[in-house]
Structures are given as structure tokens and as C-alpha cells.
Design a protein around this motif. Structure first.
Motif, PDB file in Angstrom:
ATOM      1  N   ASP A   1       3.786  -1.862  -5.856  1.00 20.97           N
ATOM      2  CA  ASP A   1       3.169  -2.765  -6.819  1.00 20.97           C
ATOM      3  C   ASP A   1       2.849  -2.045  -8.129  1.00 20.97           C
ATOM      4  O   ASP A   1       3.070  -2.564  -9.218  1.00 20.97           O
ATOM      5  CB  ASP A   1       1.927  -3.431  -6.236  1.00 20.97           C
ATOM      6  CG  ASP A   1       0.960  -2.443  -5.569  1.00 20.97           C
ATOM      7  OD1 ASP A   1       1.218  -1.217  -5.562  1.00 20.97           O
ATOM      8  OD2 ASP A   1      -0.058  -2.918  -5.040  1.00 20.97           O
ATOM      9  N   ARG A   2       2.403  -0.813  -8.031  1.00 23.87           N
ATOM     10  CA  ARG A   2       2.084  -0.021  -9.234  1.00 23.87           C
ATOM     11  C   ARG A   2       3.365   0.309 -10.011  1.00 23.87           C
ATOM     12  O   ARG A   2       3.382   0.273 -11.239  1.00 23.87           O
ATOM     13  CB  ARG A   2       1.346   1.254  -8.857  1.00 23.87           C
ATOM     14  CG  ARG A   2       0.818   2.004 -10.078  1.00 23.87           C
ATOM     15  CD  ARG A   2      -0.017   3.209  -9.720  1.00 23.87           C
ATOM     16  NE  ARG A   2      -1.024   2.975  -8.700  1.00 23.87           N
ATOM     17  CZ  ARG A   2      -2.235   2.457  -8.938  1.00 23.87           C
ATOM     18  NH1 ARG A   2      -2.576   2.142 -10.158  1.00 23.87           N
ATOM     19  NH2 ARG A   2      -3.101   2.282  -7.951  1.00 23.87           N
TER      20      ARG A   2
ATOM     21  N   ASN B   1      -9.881  -8.142  -3.785  1.00 22.85           N
ATOM     22  CA  ASN B   1      -9.110  -6.892  -3.770  1.00 22.85           C
ATOM     23  C   ASN B   1      -8.070  -6.875  -4.878  1.00 22.85           C
ATOM     24  O   ASN B   1      -7.885  -5.861  -5.555  1.00 22.85           O
ATOM     25  CB  ASN B   1      -8.426  -6.677  -2.418  1.00 22.85           C
ATOM     26  CG  ASN B   1      -9.411  -6.353  -1.319  1.00 22.85           C
ATOM     27  OD1 ASN B   1     -10.512  -5.872  -1.580  1.00 22.85           O
ATOM     28  ND2 ASN B   1      -9.030  -6.633  -0.088  1.00 22.85           N
ATOM     29  N   LEU B   2      -7.383  -7.984  -5.069  1.00 21.98           N
ATOM     30  CA  LEU B   2      -6.367  -8.060  -6.117  1.00 21.98           C
ATOM     31  C   LEU B   2      -7.010  -7.957  -7.497  1.00 21.98           C
ATOM     32  O   LEU B   2      -6.523  -7.238  -8.371  1.00 21.98           O
ATOM     33  CB  LEU B   2      -5.565  -9.358  -5.992  1.00 21.98           C
ATOM     34  CG  LEU B   2      -4.371  -9.482  -6.918  1.00 21.98           C
ATOM     35  CD1 LEU B   2      -3.347  -8.374  -6.660  1.00 21.98           C
ATOM     36  CD2 LEU B   2      -3.714 -10.850  -6.735  1.00 21.98           C
TER      37      LEU B   2
ATOM     38  N   LYS C   1      -8.526  -1.922 -12.141  1.00 20.26           N
ATOM     39  CA  LYS C   1      -8.266  -0.479 -12.120  1.00 20.26           C
ATOM     40  C   LYS C   1      -7.034  -0.128 -12.939  1.00 20.26           C
ATOM     41  O   LYS C   1      -6.888   1.011 -13.395  1.00 20.26           O
ATOM     42  CB  LYS C   1      -8.073   0.009 -10.685  1.00 20.26           C
ATOM     43  CG  LYS C   1      -9.334   0.083  -9.887  1.00 20.26           C
ATOM     44  CD  LYS C   1      -9.054   0.540  -8.472  1.00 20.26           C
ATOM     45  CE  LYS C   1     -10.286   0.416  -7.617  1.00 20.26           C
ATOM     46  NZ  LYS C   1     -10.005   0.667  -6.195  1.00 20.26           N
ATOM     47  N   ASN C   2      -6.160  -1.099 -13.135  1.00 16.62           N
ATOM     48  CA  ASN C   2      -4.939  -0.886 -13.909  1.00 16.62           C
ATOM     49  C   ASN C   2      -5.051  -1.419 -15.337  1.00 16.62           C
ATOM     50  O   ASN C   2      -4.039  -1.651 -15.997  1.00 16.62           O
ATOM     51  CB  ASN C   2      -3.750  -1.505 -13.177  1.00 16.62           C
ATOM     52  CG  ASN C   2      -3.304  -0.639 -12.027  1.00 16.62           C
ATOM     53  OD1 ASN C   2      -2.629   0.358 -12.218  1.00 16.62           O
ATOM     54  ND2 ASN C   2      -3.719  -0.995 -10.818  1.00 16.62           N
TER      55      ASN C   2
ATOM     56  N   GLU D   1      -9.792  -6.454  -8.286  1.00 10.74           N
ATOM     57  CA  GLU D   1     -10.205  -5.063  -8.502  1.00 10.74           C
ATOM     58  C   GLU D   1      -9.014  -4.160  -8.779  1.00 10.74           C
ATOM     59  O   GLU D   1      -9.099  -3.251  -9.616  1.00 10.74           O
ATOM     60  CB  GLU D   1     -10.986  -4.553  -7.277  1.00 10.74           C
ATOM     61  CG  GLU D   1     -12.355  -5.188  -7.148  1.00 10.74           C
ATOM     62  CD  GLU D   1     -13.058  -4.841  -5.847  1.00 10.74           C
ATOM     63  OE1 GLU D   1     -12.549  -3.982  -5.081  1.00 10.74           O
ATOM     64  OE2 GLU D   1     -14.123  -5.429  -5.599  1.00 10.74           O
ATOM     65  N   TRP D   2      -7.890  -4.409  -8.107  1.00 11.11           N
ATOM     66  CA  TRP D   2      -6.696  -3.605  -8.327  1.00 11.11           C
ATOM     67  C   TRP D   2      -6.202  -3.753  -9.765  1.00 11.11           C
ATOM     68  O   TRP D   2      -5.901  -2.762 -10.440  1.00 11.11           O
ATOM     69  CB  TRP D   2      -5.592  -3.988  -7.338  1.00 11.11           C
ATOM     70  CG  TRP D   2      -4.387  -3.121  -7.450  1.00 11.11           C
ATOM     71  CD1 TRP D   2      -4.215  -1.883  -6.912  1.00 11.11           C
ATOM     72  CD2 TRP D   2      -3.175  -3.414  -8.163  1.00 11.11           C
ATOM     73  NE1 TRP D   2      -2.970  -1.382  -7.240  1.00 11.11           N
ATOM     74  CE2 TRP D   2      -2.319  -2.312  -8.008  1.00 11.11           C
ATOM     75  CE3 TRP D   2      -2.734  -4.498  -8.905  1.00 11.11           C
ATOM     76  CZ2 TRP D   2      -1.045  -2.261  -8.570  1.00 11.11           C
ATOM     77  CZ3 TRP D   2      -1.470  -4.458  -9.464  1.00 11.11           C
ATOM     78  CH2 TRP D   2      -0.640  -3.339  -9.295  1.00 11.11           C
ATOM     79  N   TYR D   3      -6.155  -4.984 -10.248  1.00 12.69           N
ATOM     80  CA  TYR D   3      -5.730  -5.188 -11.634  1.00 12.69           C
ATOM     81  C   TYR D   3      -6.728  -4.586 -12.617  1.00 12.69           C
ATOM     82  O   TYR D   3      -6.339  -4.010 -13.637  1.00 12.69           O
ATOM     83  CB  TYR D   3      -5.496  -6.672 -11.935  1.00 12.69           C
ATOM     84  CG  TYR D   3      -4.137  -7.151 -11.493  1.00 12.69           C
ATOM     85  CD1 TYR D   3      -2.979  -6.678 -12.103  1.00 12.69           C
ATOM     86  CD2 TYR D   3      -3.996  -8.064 -10.457  1.00 12.69           C
ATOM     87  CE1 TYR D   3      -1.725  -7.095 -11.703  1.00 12.69           C
ATOM     88  CE2 TYR D   3      -2.738  -8.497 -10.049  1.00 12.69           C
ATOM     89  CZ  TYR D   3      -1.608  -8.008 -10.681  1.00 12.69           C
ATOM     90  OH  TYR D   3      -0.363  -8.426 -10.276  1.00 12.69           O
TER      91      TYR D   3
ATOM     92  N   ASN E   1       0.818  -1.225   0.000  1.00 10.34           N
ATOM     93  CA  ASN E   1       0.000   0.000   0.000  1.00 10.34           C
ATOM     94  C   ASN E   1       0.847   1.268   0.000  1.00 10.34           C
ATOM     95  O   ASN E   1       0.432   2.301   0.519  1.00 10.34           O
ATOM     96  CB  ASN E   1      -0.990  -0.003   1.176  1.00 10.34           C
ATOM     97  CG  ASN E   1      -1.911  -1.191   1.130  1.00 10.34           C
ATOM     98  OD1 ASN E   1      -2.486  -1.501   0.092  1.00 10.34           O
ATOM     99  ND2 ASN E   1      -2.022  -1.888   2.248  1.00 10.34           N
TER     100      ASN E   1
END
Length: 161
Positions: A100-101, A129-130, A136-137, A132-134, A96
Motif C-alpha cells: 500500500d505504501r 486504522n485506515l 501518518k503518510n 491513521e495510516w493516511y 501489511n
């Protein structure tokens, strides 16, 4: 945190250091997702021999360092027209913070530079969560796979424009 240094892993000492990061990070994930040894996809139980075999078979491995301390690990498998992200792991105490980004954006740049058309990866489907993160990317789920004893695994891809 943007002051880190990404460097390619080139020797057995660095591999051993990466293994510590892999195990610690995946054990943390397993605990958060309530995964057992039977359904954790083996990453948290990886041996040095397994990691070395990946290395010897051409999987590119990178360490992300905060000064001298290895805090994240990235592994990539180059295929004919795509790059597969095998692992992006960041030590729990450094999560966080945008690392990772940084690793994902660097991987996108490398995919473009190598004239590949897409990035692919797999993830434990229950890790919302993972997923959704991907998303968003820029990644999209392309397939949901079922493995006996380990549950659902999602496959995602990012198309290079």
C-alpha cells in the motif's frame, strides 16, 4: 515486498482480474468493519459493467503484480488541479507488507510529475486504522460527509509542496 511490478490496466481480461481483487478485498474490509450490503458503499458488490464504465470514463487503473499474480489494484481520477485516489486495494494475504505504501508513494510521484497541487481520497470514517495510516503518510481530513444509508465518509487530502 518491493519486487512487484506496477502496470497500467489496458484490456477487459485485466479488468476482470482487477474486479476479483476489488470484490475480495472490500468483502474482507466489510467483514472486519461489520458493514452490511446496505452500508458498504457498494465496492464489494461492484459489477464488471460498473468497473468498465469507470475505465471508459477515463479512470486510470493499475495492477500490482508479484511475478504473474495480480495482488493489488490502484485507480486514479485526474482532475484539473488534483488527483483523486479512487481505490488502493491489496489482497488480504498481502496486506501489511508495504505494498500500500509503494502504491501511495508512486501516486504522490505521479501527482508531482503531472503538476497537480494535491491528492484527495475518501474513506469510510469508521475505519480508524485506515484514517491513521493516511495521516501518518501526510494526509489530513478536510471534510466529513454523510450519505443516507451508508454512514459517514471522510475526505482527506495531501498537499504537494
Amino acid at each position: 515486498m518491493t519486487n512487484g511490478i506496477l502496470k497500467e490496466i489496458t484490456n477487459s481480461d485485466e479488468l476482470k482480474e482487477c474486479l476479483e481483487i476489488i470484490i475480495k478485498t472490500y468483502q474482507d474490509r466489510d467483514e472486519k468493519l461489520n458493514l452490511s450490503n446496505e452500508n458498504n458503499h457498494r465496492h464489494s458488490n461492484m459489477t464488471y459493467e460498473e468497473l468498465k464504465e469507470r475505465f471508459d470514463n477515463g479512470i486510470k487503473m493499475y495492477g500490482y503484480y508479484d511475478e504473474e499474480k495480480l495482488i493489488a489494484y490502484l485507480s486514479l481520477e485526474e482532475k484539473e488541479n488534483e488527483i483523486k485516489i479512487r481505490d488502493i486495494v491489496v489482497l488480504p494475504e498481502y496486506q501489511n507488507k508495504g505494498i500500500d505504501r509503494i502504491l501511495l508513494n508512486w501516486t504522490k510521484e505521479q501527482t508531482i510529475k503531472s503538476n497537480k497541487s494535491k491528492l484527495i481520497l475518501r474513506f469510510i470514517y469508521d475505519n480508524k486504522n485506515l484514517k491513521e495510516w493516511y495521516e501518518k503518510n501526510g494526509f489530513k481530513v478536510t471534510e466529513i460527509l454523510e450519505f443516507p444509508g451508508t454512514g459517514k465518509v471522510g475526505q482527506m487530502e495531501y498537499i504537494i509542496k
